[in-house]
Scaffold this active site. Structure first.
Site, PDB file in Angstrom:
ATOM      1  N   LEU A  68     -27.546 -36.878 105.753  1.00 48.71           N
ATOM      2  CA  LEU A  68     -27.467 -38.164 105.056  1.00 48.71           C
ATOM      3  C   LEU A  68     -27.115 -39.315 105.981  1.00 48.71           C
ATOM      4  O   LEU A  68     -27.205 -40.485 105.581  1.00 48.71           O
ATOM      5  CB  LEU A  68     -26.423 -38.077 103.933  1.00 48.71           C
ATOM      6  CG  LEU A  68     -26.704 -37.049 102.839  1.00 48.71           C
ATOM      7  CD1 LEU A  68     -25.586 -37.054 101.806  1.00 48.71           C
ATOM      8  CD2 LEU A  68     -28.047 -37.326 102.167  1.00 48.71           C
ATOM      9  N   LYS A  69     -26.731 -39.010 107.215  1.00 52.22           N
ATOM     10  CA  LYS A  69     -26.415 -40.070 108.165  1.00 52.22           C
ATOM     11  C   LYS A  69     -27.645 -40.557 108.919  1.00 52.22           C
ATOM     12  O   LYS A  69     -27.582 -41.581 109.619  1.00 52.22           O
ATOM     13  CB  LYS A  69     -25.357 -39.579 109.154  1.00 52.22           C
ATOM     14  CG  LYS A  69     -24.006 -39.280 108.487  1.00 52.22           C
ATOM     15  CD  LYS A  69     -22.969 -38.826 109.507  1.00 52.22           C
ATOM     16  CE  LYS A  69     -21.632 -38.551 108.836  1.00 52.22           C
ATOM     17  NZ  LYS A  69     -20.605 -38.092 109.811  1.00 52.22           N
ATOM     18  N   GLY A  90     -19.962 -36.723  93.196  1.00 58.09           N
ATOM     19  CA  GLY A  90     -18.529 -36.746  92.976  1.00 58.09           C
ATOM     20  C   GLY A  90     -17.748 -37.278  94.150  1.00 58.09           C
ATOM     21  O   GLY A  90     -16.595 -36.893  94.358  1.00 58.09           O
ATOM     22  N   ARG A  98     -21.959 -46.744 101.043  1.00 56.52           N
ATOM     23  CA  ARG A  98     -21.933 -46.796 102.509  1.00 56.52           C
ATOM     24  C   ARG A  98     -23.048 -45.954 103.131  1.00 56.52           C
ATOM     25  O   ARG A  98     -23.530 -46.267 104.222  1.00 56.52           O
ATOM     26  CB  ARG A  98     -20.571 -46.329 103.033  1.00 56.52           C
ATOM     27  CG  ARG A  98     -19.449 -47.333 102.774  1.00 56.52           C
ATOM     28  CD  ARG A  98     -18.225 -47.029 103.622  1.00 56.52           C
ATOM     29  NE  ARG A  98     -17.611 -45.754 103.287  1.00 56.52           N
ATOM     30  CZ  ARG A  98     -16.706 -45.590 102.324  1.00 56.52           C
ATOM     31  NH1 ARG A  98     -16.337 -46.636 101.579  1.00 56.52           N
ATOM     32  NH2 ARG A  98     -16.179 -44.401 102.099  1.00 56.52           N
ATOM     33  N   HIS A 133      -6.168 -34.368  91.763  1.00 60.67           N
ATOM     34  CA  HIS A 133      -6.765 -33.149  91.232  1.00 60.67           C
ATOM     35  C   HIS A 133      -6.483 -33.075  89.746  1.00 60.67           C
ATOM     36  O   HIS A 133      -5.755 -33.906  89.180  1.00 60.67           O
ATOM     37  CB  HIS A 133      -6.224 -31.916  91.960  1.00 60.67           C
ATOM     38  CG  HIS A 133      -6.737 -31.777  93.363  1.00 60.67           C
ATOM     39  ND1 HIS A 133      -8.047 -31.458  93.641  1.00 60.67           N
ATOM     40  CD2 HIS A 133      -6.121 -31.933  94.555  1.00 60.67           C
ATOM     41  CE1 HIS A 133      -8.221 -31.410  94.951  1.00 60.67           C
ATOM     42  NE2 HIS A 133      -7.058 -31.693  95.533  1.00 60.67           N
ATOM     43  N   ASP A 134      -7.058 -32.063  89.117  1.00 62.40           N
ATOM     44  CA  ASP A 134      -6.913 -31.873  87.675  1.00 62.40           C
ATOM     45  C   ASP A 134      -5.484 -32.126  87.207  1.00 62.40           C
ATOM     46  O   ASP A 134      -5.250 -32.851  86.237  1.00 62.40           O
ATOM     47  CB  ASP A 134      -7.350 -30.436  87.335  1.00 62.40           C
ATOM     48  CG  ASP A 134      -7.216 -30.091  85.867  1.00 62.40           C
ATOM     49  OD1 ASP A 134      -8.245 -29.881  85.220  1.00 62.40           O
ATOM     50  OD2 ASP A 134      -6.079 -29.992  85.361  1.00 62.40           O
ATOM     51  N   ASP A 163     -10.625 -31.197  85.113  1.00 64.87           N
ATOM     52  CA  ASP A 163     -11.873 -31.013  85.862  1.00 64.87           C
ATOM     53  C   ASP A 163     -13.062 -30.738  84.953  1.00 64.87           C
ATOM     54  O   ASP A 163     -14.125 -31.358  85.094  1.00 64.87           O
ATOM     55  CB  ASP A 163     -11.741 -29.844  86.839  1.00 64.87           C
ATOM     56  CG  ASP A 163     -11.074 -30.241  88.147  1.00 64.87           C
ATOM     57  OD1 ASP A 163     -10.875 -31.445  88.371  1.00 64.87           O
ATOM     58  OD2 ASP A 163     -10.758 -29.341  88.938  1.00 64.87           O
TER      59      ASP A 163
END
Length: 365
Positions: A68-69, A90, A98, A133-134, A163
């Site tokens: 992806l870069k 996510g 970006r 986190h959850d 989650d």
């Protein structure tokens, strides 16, 4: 009736960005319902779950490796976007922008595209870019406070509430809803699914209780939080336990019958009697094994169930009868849900492919 295979989401194409937590489970569920999903991973990336976990959490998708870069990698993702209905990701807010793969870039390539975003805190606000986190999300929404015993720290309810219930399910619902809208209007949009929003919605009944003065804001003080002797768990002689959910009076009466407790001994909702009721129930349940209690209450509406471990649940005759679990790649796991009478879902193999292979296949169909 002619049965159509592969699920009600057949014909929907999605891009899934590699992630942990709610996003891959969302992909698993949607693929089981027929969506064709391409999961993008970085070159040489390793799964967080290992091969066995992949057979469950990553089942049913086509995996492609994309850098992806690189400019070519970004172009490949946008090419997939042009031929698909939506994307789920996510990352923390701002990461996709970006990379040059944010909602603006995707909707420019495909105006009917749905960009599904999954975070804990949402896309904006003082905590939006903070880690969590959850357990953090359910703590901040009030859910965790209500789970556990008085005078003790709350009990951690696995990572199911934040989650997966507040995250995965709301992301899936939002994505499907927005795709339905896009097919009718031709206009795509961004779905901002935050776990705090989802959990807050799951607490709707309890907000109503609070507003009506029907909820004491302390754990183990209410009808559904373990305070009621007829809605809690009890240890058995074998070291296992049973879950009791005899809320309605007719079910409570059947519970008393099964425990051989006189019907006139207790008034079910008299809280002054709850300590004595609980003490007697504890003593009675501790006198026999979990399996003996399951057999005792089988075929009744007393709402008494054995508390099964994860492995026991996959082998229990009732779950087997329903087909709740199935074997896939040698691993016992949940069958697709919910079930559909005409377009049943199915578990399919995950596979690796190149992005060119996917683009060619999608361009032809």
């Amino acid at each position: 009736m002619k049965i159509m295979s592969h699920g009600p989401l057949t014909g929907i194409r999605l891009v899934e960005m590699d992630a942990i937590g709610p996003v891959p489970l969302c992909g698993m569920i949607l693929s089981g319902l027929g969506a064709e999903i391409v999961r993008i991973t970085r070159p040489g990336g390793h799964s967080a779950w290992g091969d066995i976990g992949d057979a469950v959490v990553l089942r049913g998708r086509t995996q492609v490796e994309i850098d992806l870069k690189s400019d070519s990698g970004k172009q490949s993702v946008l090419d997939l976007v042009e031929l698909s209905d939506g994307l789920i990701e996510g990352a923390r807010p701002g990461v996709m922008e970006r990379l040059g793969l944010g909602p603006d870039q995707c909707l420019a390539r495909n105006p009917a595209f749905v960009f599904g975003r999954m975070t804990g805190w949402g896309q904006e606000g003082s905590l939006s870019k903070a880690a969590g986190h959850d357990i953090n999300y359910i703590a901040m929404t009030g859910a965790l406070h209500a789970i556990g015993k008085q005078g003790e720290p709350p009990t951690v309810p696995l990572n199911l509430v934040g989650d997966y219930a507040g995250g995965t399910m709301f992301l899936a619902l939002g994505l499907v809803s927005a795709i339905l809208s896009a097919r009718g209007t031709g206009k795509g949009q961004v779905v901002d699914a935050a776990m705090v929003d989802g959990v807050a919605n799951l607490l709707g009944l309890y907000h109503a209780f609070v507003a009506n003065g029907m909820w004491e804001d302390q754990p183990e003080s209410n009808l559904l939080d373990g305070a009621a002797p007829f809605y809690r768990c009890y240890m058995c002689s074998c070291g296992g336990s049973v879950a009791v959910g005899a809320l309605e009076p007719q079910f409570f009466a059947l519970l008393l019958d099964g425990l051989e407790v006189p019907q006139d001994r207790y008034r079910q909702h008299d809280r002054a009697q709850w300590p004595a009721m609980q003490a007697e129930f504890e003593q009675i349940f501790a006198s026999q094994s979990r399996d003996e209690w399951e057999n005792r209450f089988a075929g009744t509406d007393a709402c008494v169930s054995p508390v099964l471990s994860l492995s026991e649940a996959t082998r229990h005759p009732v779950n087997d009868e329903r087909g709740v679990f199935l074997q896939h790649n040698g691993v016992m796991q949940a069958a697709p849900a919910p079930r559909f009478s005409v377009t049943p879902g199915e578990v399919s193999e995950g596979k690796a492919a190149t992005v060119d292979d996917v683009l060619k296949a999608w361009a032809r169909s």
